[in-house]
Design a protein around this motif. Sequence first.
Motif, PDB file in Angstrom:
ATOM      1  N   ALA A  34       0.817  -1.217   0.000  1.00 19.34           N
ATOM      2  CA  ALA A  34       0.000   0.000   0.000  1.00 19.34           C
ATOM      3  C   ALA A  34       0.849   1.264   0.000  1.00 19.34           C
ATOM      4  O   ALA A  34       0.559   2.219  -0.733  1.00 19.34           O
ATOM      5  N   ASN A  35       1.889   1.310   0.816  1.00 24.24           N
ATOM      6  CA  ASN A  35       2.727   2.517   0.858  1.00 24.24           C
ATOM      7  C   ASN A  35       3.428   2.745  -0.471  1.00 24.24           C
ATOM      8  O   ASN A  35       3.513   3.883  -0.953  1.00 24.24           O
ATOM      9  N   ALA A  36       3.936   1.662  -1.070  1.00 23.30           N
ATOM     10  CA  ALA A  36       4.614   1.786  -2.365  1.00 23.30           C
ATOM     11  C   ALA A  36       3.659   2.316  -3.428  1.00 23.30           C
ATOM     12  O   ALA A  36       4.005   3.214  -4.205  1.00 23.30           O
ATOM     13  N   VAL A  37       2.445   1.769  -3.474  1.00 29.22           N
ATOM     14  CA  VAL A  37       1.461   2.198  -4.469  1.00 29.22           C
ATOM     15  C   VAL A  37       1.052   3.651  -4.235  1.00 29.22           C
ATOM     16  O   VAL A  37       0.914   4.433  -5.186  1.00 29.22           O
ATOM     17  N   ALA A  38       0.885   4.028  -2.976  1.00 30.76           N
ATOM     18  CA  ALA A  38       0.472   5.400  -2.662  1.00 30.76           C
ATOM     19  C   ALA A  38       1.533   6.401  -3.103  1.00 30.76           C
ATOM     20  O   ALA A  38       1.219   7.433  -3.725  1.00 30.76           O
ATOM     21  N   GLU A  39       2.790   6.143  -2.776  1.00 28.99           N
ATOM     22  CA  GLU A  39       3.855   7.066  -3.178  1.00 28.99           C
ATOM     23  C   GLU A  39       3.967   7.149  -4.696  1.00 28.99           C
ATOM     24  O   GLU A  39       4.161   8.229  -5.267  1.00 28.99           O
TER      25      GLU A  39
END
Length: 318
Positions: free
Chosen positions: A107-112
């Motif tokens: 999720a963090n990777a996709v958000a950034e």
Amino acid sequence: MTTSVPRVLITTDYLRPGDDVDLFLRRSGLRTLHLPMAGRRDPSRLAAALAGVEAALVANEPLTAGILAGASQLRVIVRTGVGYDSIDVAAAARLGITVSNLPGINANAVAEYTVGLLLAGARRLVQSAQGVARGGWPREDGHELRGATLGLIGYGASARAVVPLACAFGMRVVCTTGVPEQLRSDPAVRFVALPELLATSDYVSVHTALTERTRGVLDESAFKLMKPTALLVNTARGPIVDEDALVAAVRSGEIAGAALDVVREEPLSPGSPLRGVDGIVVYSHLAGQTAEARAAAGRRGAEELVAALEGRARFKVN
């Protein structure tokens, strides 16, 4: 009397023999077989690899009913990611095969990455770099994210992770989702129906799963609702967007453009209508591909596989 060692097929391309995941699985009493998926693969090769295999740790392999029917010993499939639309989950259930995914793992990777695409699209960074490479010196005005409205289609882990990043840039956030109202607790988000989201958003970012309900939901009628200055970002699944309708909408000026990390057919086919369209930039499905997300997905996927073989799957989807 000897018992055979259970075999595990690993197709996720960043997992390698001798790495931490491989060692963990072997220490757990399993025998590993690596067949990295890189681009398209003949289904017969995958079917042959699954013969005699009890479990599989897979990427976006098309595990169809036919392929699963031929895998007589297969008991567990673990997807090293969130989406599992490439697996015929119903067929797996009929055959007694447990299917798991890893919710929220990247999720963090996709958000950034989503915010990166927003910035690149707003400031036309790719087009600028391409112009310089061709010998030019493009000086077009871009746009600021501050004060703009971001519309999120879906409210899963990656969409929720986008919200604070967008707010940090001073964006307004609206969202359309099927998540029950009692789970929509973020005061920074205004929840609206899809038509209102499309009509009011300066940027539309797709974060929903691919289902029969969402397949092709962004079609000709959807693009007609959007602002002519709007940018579409898709880091979810390619078939959610009607690519022919998108090309027509961008070329006619109904919307300004699109940043697509996923497409209907991957890798992008030579004859894809998306090629050569000014305003549409296609990336190579990188949203969840960070070193940190890969390490977490590999380890959690291996742990889920071992647990599922022991009858204690934590993230079963069927």
